[in-house]
Design a protein around this motif. Structure first.
Motif, mmCIF file in Angstrom:
data_model
loop_
_atom_site.group_PDB
_atom_site.id
_atom_site.type_symbol
_atom_site.label_atom_id
_atom_site.label_comp_id
_atom_site.label_asym_id
_atom_site.label_seq_id
_atom_site.Cartn_x
_atom_site.Cartn_y
_atom_site.Cartn_z
ATOM 1 N N ALA A 57 70.074 116.559 83.636
ATOM 2 C CA ALA A 57 69.368 115.321 83.286
ATOM 3 C C ALA A 57 68.185 115.042 84.206
ATOM 4 O O ALA A 57 67.467 114.074 84.001
ATOM 5 N N LEU A 58 67.972 115.895 85.203
ATOM 6 C CA LEU A 58 66.882 115.690 86.153
ATOM 7 C C LEU A 58 65.537 116.022 85.521
ATOM 8 O O LEU A 58 65.336 117.115 85.002
ATOM 9 N N ARG A 59 64.632 115.075 85.592
ATOM 10 C CA ARG A 59 63.254 115.309 85.133
ATOM 11 C C ARG A 59 62.440 115.739 86.344
ATOM 12 O O ARG A 59 62.425 115.055 87.370
ATOM 13 N N VAL A 60 61.759 116.856 86.231
ATOM 14 C CA VAL A 60 60.980 117.393 87.340
ATOM 15 C C VAL A 60 59.484 117.135 87.130
ATOM 16 O O VAL A 60 58.791 116.717 88.058
ATOM 17 N N ALA A 61 58.993 117.367 85.908
ATOM 18 C CA ALA A 61 57.556 117.216 85.629
ATOM 19 C C ALA A 61 57.113 115.767 85.837
ATOM 20 O O ALA A 61 57.782 114.835 85.402
ATOM 21 N N ARG A 62 56.014 115.611 86.520
ATOM 22 C CA ARG A 62 55.403 114.300 86.766
ATOM 23 C C ARG A 62 56.376 113.291 87.381
ATOM 24 O O ARG A 62 56.397 112.117 87.013
ATOM 25 N N THR A 63 57.202 113.792 88.299
ATOM 26 C CA THR A 63 58.122 112.941 89.061
ATOM 27 C C THR A 63 58.083 113.406 90.520
ATOM 28 O O THR A 63 57.550 114.481 90.816
ATOM 29 N N PRO A 64 58.696 112.638 91.418
ATOM 30 C CA PRO A 64 58.758 113.079 92.819
ATOM 31 C C PRO A 64 59.893 114.055 93.104
ATOM 32 O O PRO A 64 60.242 114.275 94.262
ATOM 33 N N ALA A 65 60.472 114.682 92.089
ATOM 34 C CA ALA A 65 61.635 115.557 92.282
ATOM 35 C C ALA A 65 61.377 116.663 93.305
ATOM 36 O O ALA A 65 62.196 116.889 94.205
ATOM 37 N N GLU A 66 60.259 117.347 93.185
ATOM 38 C CA GLU A 66 59.978 118.445 94.112
ATOM 39 C C GLU A 66 59.745 117.931 95.524
ATOM 40 O O GLU A 66 60.302 118.475 96.479
ATOM 41 N N GLU A 67 58.934 116.894 95.664
ATOM 42 C CA GLU A 67 58.651 116.393 97.013
ATOM 43 C C GLU A 67 59.898 115.812 97.680
ATOM 44 O O GLU A 67 59.992 115.801 98.905
ATOM 45 N N LEU A 68 60.869 115.369 96.886
ATOM 46 C CA LEU A 68 62.131 114.870 97.440
ATOM 47 C C LEU A 68 63.127 116.002 97.705
ATOM 48 O O LEU A 68 64.226 115.757 98.185
ATOM 49 N N GLY A 69 62.748 117.243 97.361
ATOM 50 C CA GLY A 69 63.614 118.395 97.591
ATOM 51 C C GLY A 69 64.751 118.524 96.591
ATOM 52 O O GLY A 69 65.719 119.240 96.825
ATOM 53 N N LEU A 70 64.623 117.869 95.438
ATOM 54 C CA LEU A 70 65.712 117.837 94.465
ATOM 55 C C LEU A 70 65.782 119.066 93.574
ATOM 56 O O LEU A 70 66.768 119.262 92.869
ATOM 57 N N THR A 71 64.752 119.905 93.598
ATOM 58 C CA THR A 71 64.759 121.093 92.744
ATOM 59 C C THR A 71 65.540 122.248 93.367
ATOM 60 O O THR A 71 65.838 123.220 92.681
ATOM 61 N N ASP A 72 65.893 122.130 94.626
ATOM 62 C CA ASP A 72 66.710 123.143 95.289
ATOM 63 C C ASP A 72 68.085 123.155 94.625
ATOM 64 O O ASP A 72 68.732 122.114 94.512
ATOM 65 N N PRO A 73 68.556 124.335 94.177
ATOM 66 C CA PRO A 73 69.837 124.400 93.479
ATOM 67 C C PRO A 73 71.028 123.942 94.327
ATOM 68 O O PRO A 73 72.084 123.606 93.793
ATOM 69 N N GLY A 74 70.861 123.903 95.639
ATOM 70 C CA GLY A 74 71.954 123.484 96.510
ATOM 71 C C GLY A 74 72.124 121.979 96.633
ATOM 72 O O GLY A 74 73.097 121.502 97.236
ATOM 73 N N VAL A 75 71.209 121.202 96.054
ATOM 74 C CA VAL A 75 71.304 119.745 96.123
ATOM 75 C C VAL A 75 72.499 119.306 95.283
ATOM 76 O O VAL A 75 72.653 119.710 94.126
#
Length: 129
Positions: A57-75
């Protein structure tokens, strides 16, 4: 039938899903989740009902997901949920709830299975166009 759409008015897919619901003769309860926000129990319930994990359910595009480190599979799922509550934009949309189930409606045609009286197919196909 009561339908609820967790809606982002700035999202084309979300607007198309809302249009399809209305074309079916239903007037849904529209929740602008960017204004209303999310609670952890609400997200857990929606995700469970829709068969989604927080990662799905995580939206990555045009969100702060990457800068928050949420795209790392270990999160962890807990960390994702915490971030989604703090930043509502991180949740994919639209999520639609109806007596027939709960679904993340991407693509927009996914909403058709949740409706008692789906609109004619050409209208539904135009939704993504």
């Amino acid at each position: 039938m009561t339908i609820v759409i967790h809606h982002n008015p700035g999202c084309g897919t979300s607007r198309n899903v809302l249009r399809i619901i209305r074309a079916s003769g239903e007037e849904p309860v529209v929740i602008d989740y960017l204004k209303e926000g999310w609670t952890r129990p609400q997200l857990l319930g929606l995700f469970a009902a829709a068969g989604l994990t927080p990662r799905e359910a995580l939206r990555v595009a045009r969100t702060p997901a990457e800068e928050l480190g949420l795209t790392d599979p270990g999160v962890s799922d807990e960390a994702l949920l915490e971030a989604m509550v703090a930043h509502p934009i991180l949740v994919q949309r639209p999520i639609v709830c109806s007596p027939k189930g709960v679904r993340l409606c991407r693509p927009a045609e996914a909403v058709l299975d949740l409706l008692d009286n789906p609109p004619p197919e050409p209208l539904a196909r135009q939704a993504e166009g």
